[in-house]
Design an enzyme around this catalytic site. Sequence first.
Site, short mmCIF file in Angstrom:
data_model
loop_
_atom_site.label_atom_id
_atom_site.label_comp_id
_atom_site.label_asym_id
_atom_site.label_seq_id
_atom_site.Cartn_x
_atom_site.Cartn_y
_atom_site.Cartn_z
N ASP A 1 0.88 -1.17 0.00
CA ASP A 1 0.00 0.00 0.00
C ASP A 1 0.91 1.21 0.00
OD1 ASP A 1 -1.62 2.14 0.61
OD2 ASP A 1 -2.80 1.07 2.13
N HIS A 2 0.98 1.89 -1.13
CA HIS A 2 1.96 2.95 -1.30
C HIS A 2 1.69 4.14 -0.40
CE1 HIS A 2 5.36 4.81 -3.00
NE2 HIS A 2 5.19 4.53 -4.28
N ARG A 3 0.53 4.16 0.21
CA ARG A 3 0.26 5.24 1.15
C ARG A 3 1.15 5.10 2.38
NH1 ARG A 3 -5.97 4.60 2.30
NH2 ARG A 3 -5.20 2.50 2.62
#
Lengths: 474, 508
Positions: free
Chosen positions: B479-481
């Site tokens: 999850d690149h967040r």
Amino acid sequence: MVVGDIATGTDVLIIGAGPGGYVAAIRAGQLDLDVTLVEKDAYGGTCLNHGCIPSKALITATGVAHEAGNAEEMGIHADPAIDMGGMMEWKEGVVDQLTGGVEKLCKANGVNLVEGTAEFDGENRVRVAHGGEGQGSESIEFEHAIVATGSRPIEIPGFEFDGERILSSRDALALKSVPDSLVIVGAGYIGMELAGVFAKLGTDVTVVEMLEEALTGFADDLAKPVVDTMEDLGVEIRLGEAASGWEETGEGIAVTTETDGGEETSYDCEKALVAVGRAPVTDTLDLEAIGLEPDGDGFLATDDRARTKLEHVFAVGDVAGEPMLAHKGMKEGQVAAEVIAGEPSALDYQAVPAAVFTEPEIGTVGLSPEEAEDDGFSPVVGQMPFRASGRALTTGHTEGFVRIVADEESGFVLGGQIVGPEASELIAEIGLAVELGATLEDVAATIHTHPTLSEAVHEAAENALGHAIHTLNR
Amino acid sequence: MVREFKLPDVGEGVAEGEIVQWLVEPGDEVSEDQPVAEVETDKAVVEVPSPVNGSVKEIRAEEGEVVPVGEVIITFAVEGEDEDEEQETAESEEPTESQEQVSEEPADIGDGSEPIETSAGRVFAPPNVRRLARELGVDISSVSGSGPSGRVTEGDVRAADEGSGERSKGPKQFDAGLQSATRKAGESGEGDGSTDDTGAVESADRDRTLAAPATRTLAEEEGLDLNRVPATEERDGEAFVTPEAVKEYAQAQREAKAADAQAVSEAGTGADGEPAEREERVPYRGIRRTIGTQMATSKFTAPHVSHHDTAEVEGLVEARAELKARAEERGVRLTYMPFIMKAIVAVLKEFPEMNASLDEESEEIVVKNYYNVGIAVATDAGLMVPVVKKVDEKGLLQLASEVNDLAKKARERSITREEMQGGTFTITNFGAIGGEYATPIINHPEVAILGLGELAERPIAEDGEVKAAHTLPLSLSIDHRVVDGADAAAFANRVMEYLENPTLLLLE
């Protein structure tokens, strides 16, 4: 804080041993909390010492005398002589018995009793000053505090209480002799109750009231029988007149009143009693020290757990707001103690009953027909006049009526208003019905003892349902 | 009196369930805890037990119907409770003329079915009932009163507590139901509503249909979904289907099917001589839909980035070969999975942000200091993710046996919700079926998932020579967040290091 002062600790500190405070203390003790109850004056507070109990004692005593002296119709000819000293002694005996009982109950439930005046000294600390000068003081640290400091009579400008000429209700209940004449300022329930007492003692009573009606807060049809009876007793009720001043006249005093239009009247009397209401006692506590601020009227705002805006500080009884009634304070005290002990308690009563011990008495609970309508119900009303009650006839008191208010669609009893003999007792049945969510059918289907006054409640319910037997149906 | 039973919340995030099959009919006597219905919820078919001793009064949800949590699905007549109250309720259900007139007015109170509430918000209930509601944490203003004129009784509050209690008490209340979940949805036979989908006659396709029990039985016998039968009548504003309508629709269906078959045979037949249907509609329900919803939530909530790499795992193959026989002596089948799990947990400790979730509401990254690894398992019904708890505290053999056990339960659909909850990181082993790389979708709200390709011999170049070696393709989605690509690459490198030198695990 005093240097070197060592504070004692307690789970629950309660300030004030009136009905709110002592009930909270006893309940908290029952729930195994360590409780300290601080009282500056006498256990039982205003109610037991200077309010409900002494006034009701005198109302009963003077009532007995009055009844006996006015029972020719029943074939009784008597001329009762009142020994004021004896009457007061009896009253004080009643008070002593009750206050002693409160003290014993507190001790039996493990409550630590401390005499003195408490003042906050930090978030979890009070300083208690014992008695007068030189009596010393002590600090108490608490986990939770319950403020139950009650109320005191309101003074009006120019009429400072002196206990001699200008009396508070407390002074009036402690008089050693019967005044010949008395001006009562205020036609609220305290003024009207005491007007009845002194009229029956033979005092020449005048009631002056700034407003245009007596017993404000009660519906006209409830107030009227009281006003009529007072007048029959010889009480002069002057409405729309504000007490503006008084002066010594040599023999007594002259109380001056003024109407809105500026018209002045002077009433000569031996003493004046000021009964214009009560104000909460929150000014002695140094509330600032814990960051609490009373509202404009001096009350402490609380939630349905009797809790102030501070998580650990509660307020119960008269300081927590209107109505200033001992039974409301008792309930709040119980709830506060239970909440502190972690119980799922809350103030979720449906109605607070009220009683006025005038002649005749007034009892109310729950909603009036108008209030029911305002609340979105379709009210139906049943009424029973006491003149149609067999028992009322046999007591010689047939004035007044019972009214029961219900929701027409569901039948739920929403409230009741009674004026008449034993209204203060009879109202309890309607209060129970309101709390239980009982319907008119429930009340009507309950057999009531004959011949009693409570039959009037039954009959009112039947009347609301349209099948009353002893009255014409609505 | 009548006790209503609401579809309970079976766990985190479950908003509805599908009634697979009713096990009782109106009038049946039931005892407490006796299963009355099979409900398919998020990845499990559970048997819903009766909360009371009594008899079934009314079934309010159709088989195949998807019911929101909290909706009343069945009512029971309870023996030994106040008969007068039962009478009261029964009467109020069939309004008299005068009541009907009253009920036309908006302020219809006292019909016995709803809490009496006014503009002032008053609820009629005695003080002991109010106290009970407080004790149980039940909002009394939301409780339906069954007492006279709709007064709320102690029983109503207790029923409301039982109906909603599962929400607050969670697994505790629902354990009984979950433990009895042993049935595959496919075994439930009728009620899957798939037999009448080819009809040429226009079907009704309502959400809810009223019908007499005998009509329902008739529809079952005909294999029809009542919601599809055109209704000719209405009761209480809802479609009401008569036996005649069922018969008529069944006949039309048969004729339509026959016509279809003829058309197909005229146009040519399939290879086996049977008519081949051009398309088939399968309800998007139950587990399939749950998976879909979950995947869509994850895909469209968490910006996915996938990182691919290949580990050369000769060391792992040797280590496993060596230990496999020893494990078998102890009755455990040792796969590569426990090694991979141990390796991942060792690396997760170095990269705590990979063992985390994002609490969007409070805007906090929740870093977990416990290591529960979910293992995605393909089953007949779809993807399931059993979770092996406290992987860091367990040895290879214990992990092997737990993984085997959980995967078996998942395939048999006897797995409980608890066994699929609480994961902190997920592994999906698509390589077990074949293939090298994929883009795994994160098991939301976790922040990373590792996909394993097929462990197989592949050519690798070493010192200018090409040789055969065992390799394991890895596909890591993050999850690149929360996690950046560089961290993902570093994480994968460390995992590969462990897999290439499994003896490093001895240091863990």
